[in-house]
Design a protein around this motif. Structure first.
Motif, PDB file in Angstrom:
ATOM      1  N   PHE A  22       0.827  -1.206   0.000  1.00 46.92           N
ATOM      2  CA  PHE A  22       0.000   0.000   0.000  1.00 46.92           C
ATOM      3  C   PHE A  22       0.860   1.254   0.000  1.00 46.92           C
ATOM      4  CE2 PHE A  22      -2.094  -3.274   2.628  1.00 46.92           C
ATOM      5  CZ  PHE A  22      -3.156  -3.560   1.799  1.00 46.92           C
ATOM      6  N   GLU A  23       0.218   2.351  -0.388  1.00 45.23           N
ATOM      7  CA  GLU A  23       0.822   3.674  -0.294  1.00 45.23           C
ATOM      8  C   GLU A  23       0.223   4.409   0.905  1.00 45.23           C
ATOM      9  OE1 GLU A  23       0.091   5.668  -3.930  1.00 45.23           O
ATOM     10  OE2 GLU A  23       1.233   4.259  -5.178  1.00 45.23           O
ATOM     11  N   ASP A  24       1.034   5.266   1.531  1.00 42.94           N
ATOM     12  CA  ASP A  24       0.571   6.067   2.677  1.00 42.94           C
ATOM     13  C   ASP A  24      -0.077   5.170   3.730  1.00 42.94           C
ATOM     14  OD1 ASP A  24       1.400   8.317   1.280  1.00 42.94           O
ATOM     15  OD2 ASP A  24      -0.545   8.531   0.292  1.00 42.94           O
ATOM     16  N   TYR A  25       0.662   4.165   4.161  1.00 38.69           N
ATOM     17  CA  TYR A  25       0.113   3.165   5.076  1.00 38.69           C
ATOM     18  C   TYR A  25       1.011   3.046   6.303  1.00 38.69           C
ATOM     19  CZ  TYR A  25      -0.827  -1.521   6.917  1.00 38.69           C
ATOM     20  OH  TYR A  25      -1.094  -2.588   7.733  1.00 38.69           O
ATOM     21  N   ASP A  26       0.368   2.994   7.479  1.00 37.42           N
ATOM     22  CA  ASP A  26       1.086   2.830   8.739  1.00 37.42           C
ATOM     23  C   ASP A  26       0.572   1.563   9.415  1.00 37.42           C
ATOM     24  OD1 ASP A  26       2.431   2.985  11.100  1.00 37.42           O
ATOM     25  OD2 ASP A  26       1.561   4.894  11.753  1.00 37.42           O
ATOM     26  N   PHE A  27       1.438   0.580   9.584  1.00 40.68           N
ATOM     27  CA  PHE A  27       1.027  -0.707  10.134  1.00 40.68           C
ATOM     28  C   PHE A  27       0.520  -0.572  11.569  1.00 40.68           C
ATOM     29  CE2 PHE A  27       1.993  -4.657  12.433  1.00 40.68           C
ATOM     30  CZ  PHE A  27       1.263  -5.566  11.674  1.00 40.68           C
ATOM     31  N   ASN A  28       1.060   0.355  12.313  1.00 41.67           N
ATOM     32  CA  ASN A  28       0.720   0.484  13.736  1.00 41.67           C
ATOM     33  C   ASN A  28      -0.571   1.260  13.978  1.00 41.67           C
ATOM     34  OD1 ASN A  28       3.107  -0.875  14.594  1.00 41.67           O
ATOM     35  ND2 ASN A  28       4.272   1.000  14.163  1.00 41.67           N
ATOM     36  N   GLN A  29      -1.177   1.742  12.939  1.00 47.34           N
ATOM     37  CA  GLN A  29      -2.396   2.541  13.085  1.00 47.34           C
ATOM     38  C   GLN A  29      -3.609   1.725  12.657  1.00 47.34           C
ATOM     39  OE1 GLN A  29      -2.237   6.259  11.014  1.00 47.34           O
ATOM     40  NE2 GLN A  29      -4.396   6.737  11.339  1.00 47.34           N
ATOM     41  N   ASP A  30      -4.707   1.917  13.385  1.00 43.33           N
ATOM     42  CA  ASP A  30      -5.961   1.272  12.995  1.00 43.33           C
ATOM     43  C   ASP A  30      -6.708   2.177  12.022  1.00 43.33           C
ATOM     44  OD1 ASP A  30      -5.394  -0.868  14.550  1.00 43.33           O
ATOM     45  OD2 ASP A  30      -6.721  -0.314  16.206  1.00 43.33           O
ATOM     46  N   TYR A  31      -7.303   1.563  10.999  1.00 44.64           N
ATOM     47  CA  TYR A  31      -8.010   2.320   9.971  1.00 44.64           C
ATOM     48  C   TYR A  31      -9.457   1.850   9.891  1.00 44.64           C
ATOM     49  CZ  TYR A  31      -3.347   3.584   8.234  1.00 44.64           C
ATOM     50  OH  TYR A  31      -2.080   4.056   8.106  1.00 44.64           O
ATOM     51  N   LYS A  32     -10.289   2.767   9.429  1.00 44.38           N
ATOM     52  CA  LYS A  32     -11.679   2.427   9.137  1.00 44.38           C
ATOM     53  C   LYS A  32     -12.079   3.142   7.854  1.00 44.38           C
ATOM     54  CE  LYS A  32     -16.386   2.334  10.966  1.00 44.38           C
ATOM     55  NZ  LYS A  32     -17.278   2.691  12.093  1.00 44.38           N
ATOM     56  N   ASN A  33     -12.299   2.345   6.817  1.00 45.24           N
ATOM     57  CA  ASN A  33     -12.687   2.865   5.495  1.00 45.24           C
ATOM     58  C   ASN A  33     -11.703   3.931   5.003  1.00 45.24           C
ATOM     59  OD1 ASN A  33     -15.000   1.222   5.518  1.00 45.24           O
ATOM     60  ND2 ASN A  33     -16.201   2.792   6.558  1.00 45.24           N
ATOM     61  N   TYR A  34     -10.425   3.624   5.172  1.00 42.24           N
ATOM     62  CA  TYR A  34      -9.372   4.538   4.720  1.00 42.24           C
ATOM     63  C   TYR A  34      -9.128   4.311   3.225  1.00 42.24           C
ATOM     64  CZ  TYR A  34      -4.606   6.267   4.031  1.00 42.24           C
ATOM     65  OH  TYR A  34      -3.490   6.901   3.551  1.00 42.24           O
ATOM     66  N   GLU A  35      -9.231   5.382   2.461  1.00 36.57           N
ATOM     67  CA  GLU A  35      -9.069   5.267   1.017  1.00 36.57           C
ATOM     68  C   GLU A  35      -7.605   5.466   0.644  1.00 36.57           C
ATOM     69  OE1 GLU A  35     -11.665   7.760  -1.182  1.00 36.57           O
ATOM     70  OE2 GLU A  35     -13.505   6.957  -0.279  1.00 36.57           O
ATOM     71  N   GLN A  63      -8.462  -1.644   9.138  1.00 37.37           N
ATOM     72  CA  GLN A  63      -7.445  -2.438   9.837  1.00 37.37           C
ATOM     73  C   GLN A  63      -7.710  -2.392  11.336  1.00 37.37           C
ATOM     74  OE1 GLN A  63      -3.147  -2.477   8.704  1.00 37.37           O
ATOM     75  NE2 GLN A  63      -2.866  -1.382  10.635  1.00 37.37           N
ATOM     76  N   ALA A  64      -7.655  -3.565  11.953  1.00 39.64           N
ATOM     77  CA  ALA A  64      -7.879  -3.659  13.395  1.00 39.64           C
ATOM     78  C   ALA A  64      -6.835  -4.580  14.008  1.00 39.64           C
ATOM     79  CB  ALA A  64      -9.280  -4.176  13.687  1.00 39.64           C
TER      80      ALA A  64
END
Length: 501
Positions: free
Chosen positions: A278-291, A307-308
């Motif tokens: 992925f681009e602009d992605y942080d493994f340590n962060q949780d995402y919800k419907n991140y485009e 991501q959870a």
């Protein structure tokens, strides 16, 4: 009658009861179907033994043994097929090796004497005489698949933490091991190794024991039902969204078919880092419907990423990433946005057109109003002029009527427009009949000597544009044939830039 034949018959009945019970539950799943196939194999093996032991004499018994050998030759593959389905294990080389062994050894058994070379009758019934490849066939088609399946079930039972499933696996394992032990001792150890054929064949009893253990697992622990784990596994495998499990080192440890297809990952490799996808992605962060955007097969794909963190007993185990391809949604949104812009532009253009049209209508209305006012003024002026002309004409008529001389007026075409009373008497033409006629038709002049028609002073005045006075008398022939000697004159009448005689 061979009473020993009731042993395989009893095994057949037990297998059929278990089979019937499971069919009656109407549980539709892959595991259920594979076990029903295994139960049918148990039943056929028991029924075949009962038939062979019951025949006395035994016509065609060798053919029956060879054809019916499919039950025990395919037995190992059918059991490993059930094991793979129950453990949700992907088919691998061991699975296909077991299938290939059935395909190879069954035709060999039917067509040759290498596996079954004959038969012999014992006190308990008939049994095959082993050919050169009988032991090899048994080991390859039965022992190896069965032992491998037992190892897989044992590993699953050791590693699983769900006590309910562990109890199911324990019963399946006990039944399988009982079948292996009984069959190995009865058919292989006693008969093939020690040549102790007087020992009663108990392989069908082993199938009955296996069926009883399965019946216990189904009846008490709801074995072969679709559990939460199976449903979850099916959802994980078949869901259209991309699902990826990664450990705390960002290494991919599991992914579903959609993820394999999108990222073209056929084999999980610990070197594949989730952040590299992925681009602009942080493994340590949780995402919800991140485009975000990913590169798939040389084309940019817009995805929605959620991501959870996966935890167990407050210990972080890794990340669960769910990805949904929203490229088509974005295209539809962009198309909708462009359509909206076009509609807004069209609305603005229509509004401007309406404004210009209203402006032109207003200008045209104002112009028409001005023209209408001007026309009304012209009409009023003309009416006043007509009234003045009428007054003037009336005055002229009165004046002409009072004159003692005859007066005739014509227009520029030479047609009569007016006669006074004296002119009517001289010409013999009433004014209403004379108006519009040519001058020469009512005003006929004759030469006094030759009595030929001659030109009038009016014609000469028009020709030379001047006043003409003739002192010489001229004959005027009236309509009633009366002739008068007259003196005539003619003069052009001018009004501004127009000229009248």
């Amino acid at each position: 009658m061979n009473y020993y034949a009731f042993i395989p018959l009893a095994a057949f009945m037990i297998n059929c009861l278990t089979l019937t019970y499971i069919v009656a539950l109407k549980r539709k799943s892959t595991v259920n179907r594979t076990y029903l196939l295994l139960a049918l194999c148990f039943a056929e093996l028991s029924l075949g033994s009962f038939v062979i032991w019951s025949l006395d004499p035994a016509p065609g018994i060798l053919v029956h043994m060879k054809v019916g050998s499919i039950a025990w030759i395919a037995f190992g593959f059918i059991f490993i097929n059930f094991t793979y389905a129950f453990l949700h294990k992907a088919k691998d080389i061991y699975y296909y090796f077991s299938l290939a062994s059935v395909i190879v050894f069954y035709p060999l058994t039917v067509a040759t004497d290498l596996v079954i070379s004959g038969y012999k009758q014992y006190y308990w019934g008939y049994y095959e005489i082993a050919g050169p490849l009988f032991s090899v066939t048994g080991i390859v088609t039965i022992c190896l698949p069965f032992i491998y399946s037992i190892i897989l079930i044992l590993k699953k039972m050791i590693n699983i933490e769900d006590s309910h499933t562990k109890k199911q696996l324990r019963l399946v394992l006990m039944g399988a091991m009982s079948l292996v032990v009984v069959t190995m001792i009865s058919d292989f150890v006693f008969m093939q190794i020690f040549d102790m054929y007087y020992f009663l064949n108990l392989s069908t009893i082993g199938t009955a024991i296996q069926s009883l253990f399965i019946f216990r697992a189904v009846n008490k622990y709801n074995f072969l039902s679709i559990g939460v784990e199976e449903v979850s596994q099916d959802l994980f495998t078949n869901i259209r969204d991309i699902i990826i499990l990664a450990d705390n080192k960002e290494s991919i440890i599991q992914l579903n078919e959609s993820a394999e297809e999108m990222f073209d990952i056929r084999h999980i490799d610990a070197s594949i880092q989730i952040s590299s996808l992925f681009e602009d992605y942080d493994f340590n962060q949780d995402y919800k419907n991140y485009e975000t955007c990913i590169r798939v097969q040389g084309a940019d794909t817009v995805v929605s990423l959620s991501q959870a963190t996966v935890k167990q007993y407050d210990i972080e185990l890794g990340k669960l990433i769910i990805i949904r391809d929203i490229t088509e949604n974005k295209r539809a949104e962009e198309a909708l946005r462009q359509s909206k812009i076009q509609l807004e532009k069209l609305a603005e253009a229509l509004s401007e057109s309406n404004r210009l049209l209203e402006q032109k209508v207003a200008e045209r209305t104002a112009s028409l109003q001005a023209s209408n006012i001007e026309l009304r003024q012209q009409i009023k002026e003309r009416e006043r002029a007509e009234a003045a002309r009428a007054v003037e004409q009336e005055r002229l008529s009165v004046t002409l009527g009072s004159i003692g001389d005859g007066v005739i007026t014509i227009d520029t075409t030479g047609c009569v427009t007016l006669l006074n009373k004296v002119a009517e008497q001289l010409t013999g033409w009433p004014q209403h009949q004379a108006i519009g006629r040519p001058l020469r038709a009512i005003f006929r002049l004759l030469d006094d000597q030759k009595r030929r028609a001659r030109t009038t002073a009016v014609e000469e005045a028009l020709q030379h544009n001047k006043i003409v006075n003739r002192t010489r008398l001229t004959i005027l022939a009236s309509q009633n044939e009366t002739e008068y000697l007259i003196a005539e004159s003619g003069a052009p009448i001018r009004a501004q830039d127009q000229q009248f005689p």
